[in-house]
Design an enzyme around this catalytic site. Structure first.
Site, PDB file in Angstrom:
ATOM      1  N   HIS A  81       3.159 -75.980 -24.222  1.00  0.00           N
ATOM      2  CA  HIS A  81       3.503 -74.854 -23.343  1.00  0.00           C
ATOM      3  C   HIS A  81       3.783 -73.579 -24.126  1.00  0.00           C
ATOM      4  O   HIS A  81       3.757 -72.490 -23.557  1.00  0.00           O
ATOM      5  CB  HIS A  81       4.604 -75.214 -22.332  1.00  0.00           C
ATOM      6  N   ASP A  87       3.772 -82.775 -25.065  1.00  0.00           N
ATOM      7  CA  ASP A  87       3.853 -81.310 -25.043  1.00  0.00           C
ATOM      8  C   ASP A  87       3.775 -80.736 -26.465  1.00  0.00           C
ATOM      9  O   ASP A  87       4.761 -80.273 -27.022  1.00  0.00           O
ATOM     10  CB  ASP A  87       5.157 -80.892 -24.350  1.00  0.00           C
ATOM     11  N   SER A 139      12.088 -74.530 -27.349  1.00  0.00           N
ATOM     12  CA  SER A 139      10.793 -75.166 -27.108  1.00  0.00           C
ATOM     13  C   SER A 139      10.000 -75.161 -28.406  1.00  0.00           C
ATOM     14  O   SER A 139       9.839 -74.117 -29.027  1.00  0.00           O
ATOM     15  CB  SER A 139      10.012 -74.387 -26.054  1.00  0.00           C
TER      16      SER A 139
HETATM   17  N1  ASP Z   1      11.287 -76.381 -21.310  1.00  0.00           N
HETATM   18  C1  ASP Z   1      12.197 -75.398 -21.709  1.00  0.00           C
HETATM   19  C2  ASP Z   1      11.625 -74.029 -21.681  1.00  0.00           C
HETATM   20  O1  ASP Z   1      10.785 -73.738 -20.936  1.00  0.00           O
HETATM   21  C3  ASP Z   1      12.984 -75.696 -22.904  1.00  0.00           C
HETATM   22  C4  ASP Z   1      14.386 -75.673 -22.480  1.00  0.00           C
HETATM   23  O2  ASP Z   1      14.786 -74.687 -21.879  1.00  0.00           O
HETATM   24  O3  ASP Z   1      15.086 -76.651 -22.707  1.00  0.00           O
HETATM   25  O4  ASP Z   1      11.969 -73.138 -22.380  1.00  0.00           O
END
Ligand code: ASP
Length: 705
Positions: free
Chosen positions: A87, A212, A640
């Site tokens: 991502h 991911d 992330s």
């Molecule tokens: N998945 C998260 C993000 O989009 C990571 C997190 O905030 O823990 O930044």
């Protein structure tokens, strides 16, 4: 602004915590790790603070990268190879994807260095050093001048950049020098069925089965220094790269996550938490509901739109879902009640201590908040409408110089280069642009934008009296040139500054110009003044909390600077009668598999490979392929892509998310509930090596067992 005189140094604060138990909450400044070295070692760390952060020798910090400004990545080879999240690389993967070469769906693997894909504007930043300059800043008459002087002294004669960053609302300041690389190429990405498996349904959710990750390589000049994108560049040789541990981890084992957490708001007072729960979050969620309905329908309608709007969908949906979870968690944990209790015992202790400054700071914050909330609302609306809304607005804004200053640019001999750069902007913009979708987004957001605008003077003239967003959007798109590539190219070919000046009347240009001037003239200055006043009071408040509640831990909020957080591999029991195991395996991928489903479909060859079960040395002792695991490391957005490390500083996974019950942790952290989610490095390596056949990349890494 003059910086408030400093109270106790943060280092003293951290020294205190050495003796407090269960220090899982907190994002530690790497230069202050000595304070928690003992506790980390007792939990299973086999390194010293100096092994993690050192200015004298290669240390773990030299393998940590601020990726693209908003994510973290880590070096895993001596040839510039880095791992981050899928991502985090999503924008680049989408950028290189077309209907014919659909890397989002099929994945991408560079089998040679020549096949690695160049990414304009992508950067990778390393930390050179972090220096406490609190005393210098506290003694300064002119804080801005002092900041500049500190940076200038530090970077003179080097290829470094630097900044002085306020921590803890200005209670302390650090100089951070950095080195930023500008040639960062895409090397590998799994299919979205791996990298985004579960889609929005599984985002922020455990149990999780998402691979991911994505792979990039940093290029440098012949001297190993940052350089513009060039064929002459060579792979960067980092001062440290992480060994990769394929022996796995056990429940209860020590873990740490090293990266760049973005923002936490642990010191909001009760009235501000109430505002977030009842006003800010519902407003933002509602606006994103509206734009997501448009974007999701468009993406379902054609392959071109599915690819073209992939990146926008992800960025809109990610925070949208987090805010929903955040509100739920804040309510379930009675965040308001907890904050109010803290404030009333604070008031008692402050009056017992006879400290009038302390006693006055919470009422002062709350009085400022009452003034601040409308500005905060207006700012959030501007962000939603302009940055997450219809793309025509910022696109039209890119023409501002040509429209307003064409004649002057021509006089200065800069007109041709302006046209050239606009040509690039136009072709980039229209690669994936769909006017009908964009019009529908504008239609969907205009009504809510107007309805939520807290004061008439915050509403641009173009939106005053607008009763129907659909009619407004259709009229604007009907009259504007900015949704028409051909017309714009013809105008650029004609190239007359006079013709451009006529675009000043274009309704899209008018709307963005008015939105910006209203925001920057009417909202931003007061927002900034109130923010500064709030920071001053909150600096006192955090300091007072530490002094009046000496047995409790109050950590400095995240601020996109390098932090270390530590905990252990563990699951959780967020609700009565419910337990989360800390590990998932390939079995769960197959259990979730739904052929044809947007979130849970899998390519046939992946289904076969997972069923065949040849793990090539990456399986666990039970004969399964580990996929994800959870830990009690305090993380947030920006973490992330951060490396999950074991007690020897070896890479065991990549951090990418938090569980649904953790989404309120930026405002209220709860040690029993909050868990970060990491993809197991063995799943990453299996996908690269066995599934994708890109074993040459694994060969670059130092695998240990
Ligand atoms: N998945 C998260 C993000 O989009 C990571 C997190 O905030 O823990 O930044």
């Amino acid at each position: 602004m003059k910086v408030p005189s400093k109270h106790a140094a943060l280092s003293a604060l951290f020294a205190l915590f050495t003796f407090s138990a269960g220090a899982k909450e907190g994002m530690w400044i790497p230069t202050l790790l000595e304070a928690v070295e003992g506790e980390m070692q007792a939990m299973g760390l086999h390194l010293t603070a100096e092994d993690i952060y050192s200015v004298n020798q290669g240390s773990l910090k030299d393998a940590i990268v601020h990726f693209g400004g908003g994510c973290t990545a880590e070096m895993v080879s001596d040839q510039g190879l880095l791992l981050t999240n899928h991502h985090c690389g999503y924008g680049q993967i989408a950028y290189h994807s077309t209907v014919e070469n659909d890397y989002l769906t099929d994945g991408f693997w560079a089998m040679t260095r020549a096949e690695e894909l160049i990414n304009p504007d992508l950067t990778a930043t390393f930390i050179d050093r972090i220096v406490d300059v609190t005393e210098r800043m506290a003694g300064a008459e002119d804080a801005d001048a002092e900041r500049e002087a500190i940076v200038a002294e530090a970077i003179e004669g080097t290829d470094l950049e630097g900044k002085v960053v306020a921590f803890d609302f200005g209670n302390s300041h650090y100089l951070i020098t950095t080195r930023t690389f500008r040639d960062v190429r895409l090397v590998g990405a799994p299919p979205s069925a791996v990298g985004k498996f579960g889609g929005d349904t599984d985002n922020w959710v455990w149990p999780r089965h998402t691979g991911d990750f994505s792979i990039f390589r940093i290029y440098a000049d012949a001297n190993n220094a940052p350089a513009d994108i060039s064929e002459d560049n060579v792979p960067y040789r980092p001062a440290h790269h992480l060994p990769v541990q394929i022996g796995g981890v056990e429940p209860g084992e020590f873990t740490m996550v090293f990266g760049f957490p973005g923002t936490t708001e642990q010191y909001l007072t009760s009235d501000a938490v109430e505002f977030v729960i009842n006003e800010l979050n519902p407003m933002r969620i509602g606006m994103r509901d509206a734009s997501l309905a448009v974007i999701n329908a468009a993406r379902a309608s054609s392959a071109a739109l599915r690819i073209g709007y992939a990146d926008k969908q992800s960025s809109v949906a990610n925070a949208w879902k987090k805010w929903i979870g955040q509100n739920k968690g804040l309510i379930e944990l009675n965040a308001l009640g907890k904050k109010r209790d803290l404030e009333s015992s604070f008031a008692k202790r402050a009056s017992q201590a006879g400290n009038r400054t302390y006693a006055a700071c919470v009422p002062a914050i709350q009085a400022l908040n009452a003034e601040y909330f409308p500005y905060q609302t207006a700012r959030a609306l501007f962000i939603e409408y302009v940055y997450y809304g219809a793309d025509i607005l910022n696109f039209a804004h890119a023409f501002r110089n040509a429209i307003e200053s064409g004649a002057e640019l021509e006089e200065k001999g800069e007109w041709q280069s302006t046209l050239e750069s606009l040509r690039g902007t136009v072709s980039g913009h229209f690669r994936t642009y769909d006017a009908a979708t964009d019009e529908a987004i504008l239609a969907a957001l205009t009504g809510p934008y107007i309805a939520h605008t807290p004061r008439p003077e915050f509403l641009p003239q173009a939106l005053q009296g607008v009763a129907n967003g659909t009619d407004f959007a259709s009229d604007l798109f009907g009259k504007s040139i900015f949704d028409d590539e051909e017309a714009l190219v013809a105008l650029l070919d004609k190239g007359s500054p006079k013709a451009f000046s006529k675009l000043a009347k274009d309704p899209a240009f008018q709307l963005i110009a008015q939105l910006r001037s209203t925001y920057f003239e009417t909202v931003a200055p007061e927002y900034g003044r109130l923010r500064e006043a709030l920071d001053l009071q909150t600096a006192t408040y955090t300091q007072a909390l530490r002094e009046l509640f000496p047995d409790e831990a109050f950590f400095p909020d995240a601020n996109s600077t390098l932090r270390l957080t530590y905990g252990k591999v563990e699951g959780s029991a967020p609700y009565d009668g419910m337990r989360y195991e800390p590990f998932t395996t390939h079995k769960g991928i197959l259990q979730k598999y739904i052929p044809g489903d947007a979130d849970f479909d899998l390519p046939e060859d992946l289904v076969e490979a997972l069923r065949r079960g040849e793990w090539g040395g990456y399986g666990n002792a039970d004969g399964d392929l580990p996929v994800c695991f959870t830990g009690s490391n305090h993380t947030t957005g920006g973490n992330s892509g951060s490396p999950a490390l074991n007690g020897d500083g070896e890479l065991i996974g990549i951090n990418f998310d938090r569980t649904w019950e953790s989404t309120m942790s930026d405002i209220l952290f709860d040690e029993t509930r909050c868990r970060n989610i990491m993809v197991d490095i063995r799943y990453v390596l299996w996908v690269v090596d066995i599934y994708a056949g890109a074993g040459h990349l694994v060969e670059e890494m130092d695998l240990v067992r």
